[in-house]
Scaffold this active site. Structure first.
Site, short mmCIF file in Angstrom:
data_model
loop_
_atom_site.label_atom_id
_atom_site.label_comp_id
_atom_site.label_asym_id
_atom_site.label_seq_id
_atom_site.Cartn_x
_atom_site.Cartn_y
_atom_site.Cartn_z
N ASP A 1 3.56 -4.59 14.23
CA ASP A 1 4.66 -5.16 15.00
C ASP A 1 4.63 -4.59 16.42
O ASP A 1 4.07 -3.51 16.65
CB ASP A 1 6.01 -4.79 14.37
CG ASP A 1 6.18 -5.41 12.99
OD1 ASP A 1 5.48 -6.39 12.69
OD2 ASP A 1 7.01 -4.89 12.22
N1 URA Z 1 5.29 -2.92 8.19
C1 URA Z 1 6.16 -3.28 9.18
O1 URA Z 1 7.33 -3.50 8.91
N2 URA Z 1 5.69 -3.36 10.43
C2 URA Z 1 4.42 -3.08 10.78
O2 URA Z 1 4.07 -3.14 11.96
C3 URA Z 1 3.53 -2.71 9.75
C4 URA Z 1 3.99 -2.64 8.47
#
Ligand code: URA
Length: 232
Positions: free
Chosen positions: A102
């Site tokens: 993310d």
């Molecule tokens: N889980 C999440 O919530 N975000 C990420 O970036 C990776 C795993």
């Protein structure tokens, strides 16, 4: 492969720059100077020397990046900086990330140009380990830990697959998962009435984020790390 093409692939210079280097006698192949840019060389075995440095051709290359916050895991985006803005510019059209993080997640990103490997490691059938350092809003109790580890309902058809929780302190845990569902860790913690305050990936497919890499820095993977990735 033509020698000038090979030197280009090795990022020694542009095609016209390397042609000049070759004709000036600055390049040697397996210990002998070669002055013809169109000389055919066996790229798999050739040892190129230029300015005292040795170069060998590798079909595939692999980089790890310590991704900062605010960066998208994508090859291009007109508004937001992407991981490709932090990596050498020649990788933009050839290299792809093994999975996404993310925008607000930090840590280990691995990019490579072996599309088949990327595809294989991302296949849902392949349970590649991904370990995260998770900063959480409040401590987990034993039931939360069991629920997270055995499978939790995040609103998908099935519960999440088994995971591993390691407690560091009241607000920090390591969580190792084998899937890569959208916002998976944030949704898992939400499902046990908690919240993720910060998320950092620290390993992927057996390869750990190099502790010496500052946020935003990258390096090539070692031969051992590449071997580890292929062993998944
Ligand atoms: N889980 C999440 O919530 N975000 C990420 O970036 C990776 C795993």
């Amino acid at each position: 492969m033509r020698l000038d093409k090979l030197l280009g692939e090795l990022n020694i210079g542009t095609r016209s720059e390397v042609k000049k280097l070759i004709t000036k006698g600055r390049i040697s192949v397996n210990g002998s100077i070669v002055t013809k840019p169109d000389e055919k060389v066996d790229e798999e075995s050739a040892l190129i020397t230029y300015e005292g440095r040795e170069y060998r051709y590798k079909k595939f290359s692999f980089y790890m990046l310590n991704k900062p916050e605010g960066i998208l895991t994508a090859n291009t985006d007109s508004d937001t900086p992407t991981i490709m803005d932090l990596l050498p510019k020649e990788l933009r059209n050839t290299h792809f990330s093994i999975g996404r993080l993310d925008k607000d997640t930090t840590g280990l990103i691995i990019v490579c140009n072996d599309g088949e490997l990327v595809h294989r490691l991302l296949s849902p059938k392949k349970h590649v380990d991904k370990k995260y350092l998770v900063t959480i809003e409040k401590p987990l109790n034993d039931t939360d830990i069991k629920t997270l580890e055995n499978g939790v309902d995040i609103g998908e058809k099935n519960l999440t697959a088994q995971s591993k929780v390691e407690i560091i302190d009241e607000n920090n845990i390591y969580l190792t998962i084998h899937e890569g569902k959208f916002h998976q860790i944030k949704r898992m913690l939400k499902a046990v009435d908690n919240n993720v305050l910060a998320l950092k990936r620290i390993s992927l497919g057996g390869v750990s984020l190099d502790r010496n890499l500052q946020s935003g820095q990258y390096r090539e993977l070692t031969d051992q790390e590449i071997k580890t990735l292929y062993e998944n």
